[in-house]
Design an enzyme around this catalytic site. Structure first.
Site, PDB file in Angstrom:
ATOM      1  N   ILE A 126       9.332  37.926  -8.733  1.00 52.15           N
ATOM      2  CA  ILE A 126       9.898  37.993 -10.083  1.00 52.15           C
ATOM      3  C   ILE A 126      10.653  39.301 -10.257  1.00 52.15           C
ATOM      4  CG2 ILE A 126       8.138  36.506 -11.136  1.00 52.15           C
ATOM      5  CD1 ILE A 126       7.006  39.110 -12.436  1.00 52.15           C
ATOM      6  N   ASP A 127      10.375  40.305  -9.400  1.00 53.06           N
ATOM      7  CA  ASP A 127      10.974  41.630  -9.572  1.00 53.06           C
ATOM      8  C   ASP A 127      12.451  41.691  -9.173  1.00 53.06           C
ATOM      9  OD1 ASP A 127       8.461  42.444 -10.312  1.00 53.06           O
ATOM     10  OD2 ASP A 127       7.956  43.320  -8.372  1.00 53.06           O
TER      11      ASP A 127
END
Ligand code: F6P
Length: 341
Positions: A126-127
């Site tokens: 998700i980063d």
């Protein structure tokens, strides 16, 4: 051909879409047999497998999480870990492995490839901090979740004339904070790449109140104050040596309250950003990654990671893929500053 599949590291929406694509194309186009390894590198380390055929992947496209389970197990740190993994692969007659993960999982994949394990990587996080790919799946979903939270916080902040702070994930990279903050119209965005000056933050907060609006601050969990002005957090380390973060939003809220006299509260979004159904963008990206990963296995093109470049899926070396983190360039952050305060 028998192909093993595993998902490692923090989970993210879209993992199941990758697994489904790998299995559907692997079985239906290439006639491969797929074997699932449970919980990331723990699966091949402990010889923990599960059946992975077309039946197992029915209906999983919109489901968050991973049907294979995940963990942050680091086999490189386990005595004889690499040998245990190669023995498991041999025992099950595995000809190649698809490893779906972020910098840590793919870093292990790169090491195993050097040790002779035929592996292809799929980037997830998700980063969005893997430099070899324009986007990772999971990021778009996380940004949309954070944006919706910011939209909701605007109205309640204004009713109560409060400062509301949203703490989002991102330990080294502020992509979620930057994108969600821009999309949600935040008044301040704080990211790990740019240590913040609390005095400047206070000025933005006060200016916002002068214009009769309530400030919304978006803070990445890895954001830090400049020159140690607010102290640093310490916490437990995981198997890859990362500090377990969380708490910077509350610390800023306390500082804002004491310096401005205005009420300030923090909402920590935490794992809400990683759960639930993926957006259409993430489903499509994850599916395309899965299809191209099994193509790379078919071609015997091991030691590679599939990556998005523009709108194309390409193959890059696993070494290159994990060499540097993709952090927010300072000029991208500066773009957003026009909306601060
Ligand atoms: O790497 C993905 C991520 O969600 C980071 O944004 C966050 O810092 C970390 O994982 C949290 O890890 P965990 O939930 O496994 O403790």
């Amino acid at each position: 051909m028998r192909v093993g599949v595993l998902t490692g590291g923090g989970d993210c929406p879209g993992l199941n879409a990758v697994i489904r694509a790998v299995v559907r194309k692997g079985v239906e186009t290439y006639g491969f047999e797929l074997v699932g390894f449970r919980d990331g590198w723990r699966g091949p380390l402990d010889d923990d497998t599960m059946p992975l055929g077309v039946d197992q992947v029915r209906g999983i496209l919109p489901r968050g999480g991973t049907i294979l389970g995940s963990s942050r197990t680091n086999p490189i740190k386990v005595e004889g870990g690499v040998e245990r993994i190669t023995a498991t692969l041999e025992r099950h007659g595995i000809d190649a492995l698809v490893a779906i993960g972020g910098e840590d999982t793919l870093g292990v994949a790169a090491r195993l490839h050097t040790a002779g394990v035929p592996v292809v990587g799929v980037p997830k996080t998700i980063d969005n901090d893997l430099s070899a790919t324009d986007y990772t799946f999971g990021f778009d979903t996380a940004v949309n979740i954070a944006m919706e939270a910011i939209d909701r916080l605007h109205t309640t902040a204004e009713s109560h004339h409060r400062v509301l702070i949203v703490e989002v994930m991102g330990r080294h990279a502020g992509w979620i904070a930057l994108h969600a903050g821009l999309a949600g119209g935040a008044n301040v965005i704080l990211i790990p790449e740019r240590p913040f000056d609390i005095g400047r933050v206070i000025e933005y907060v006060e200016h916002r109140f002068q214009t009769r609006y309530s400030p919304i601050l978006v803070v990445a969990e890895g954001a830090t104050p400049a020159e140690g002005t607010m102290g640093v957090l310490s916490g437990e380390l995981d198997a890859f040596g990362h500090v377990r973060l969380g708490g910077i939003g509350d610390r800023i809220a306390a500082e804002v309250e004491s310096r401005t006299g205005k009420e300030a509260r923090c909402a920590v979004l935490g794992h809400i950003q990683r759960g639930g159904t993926p957006t259409a963008f993430d489903r499509v990206l994850a599916t395309r990654f899965g299809l191209h990963a099994i193509d790379a296995i078919k071609d015997g093109d091991h030691g590679k990671m599939v990556a998005l470049r523009g709108t194309d899926i390409v193959r890059v070396g696993l070494d290159e893929a994990v060499a540097t983190l993709k952090t927010v360039p300072i000029e991208r952050y500066t773009e957003a500053e026009v909306f601060f305060g």
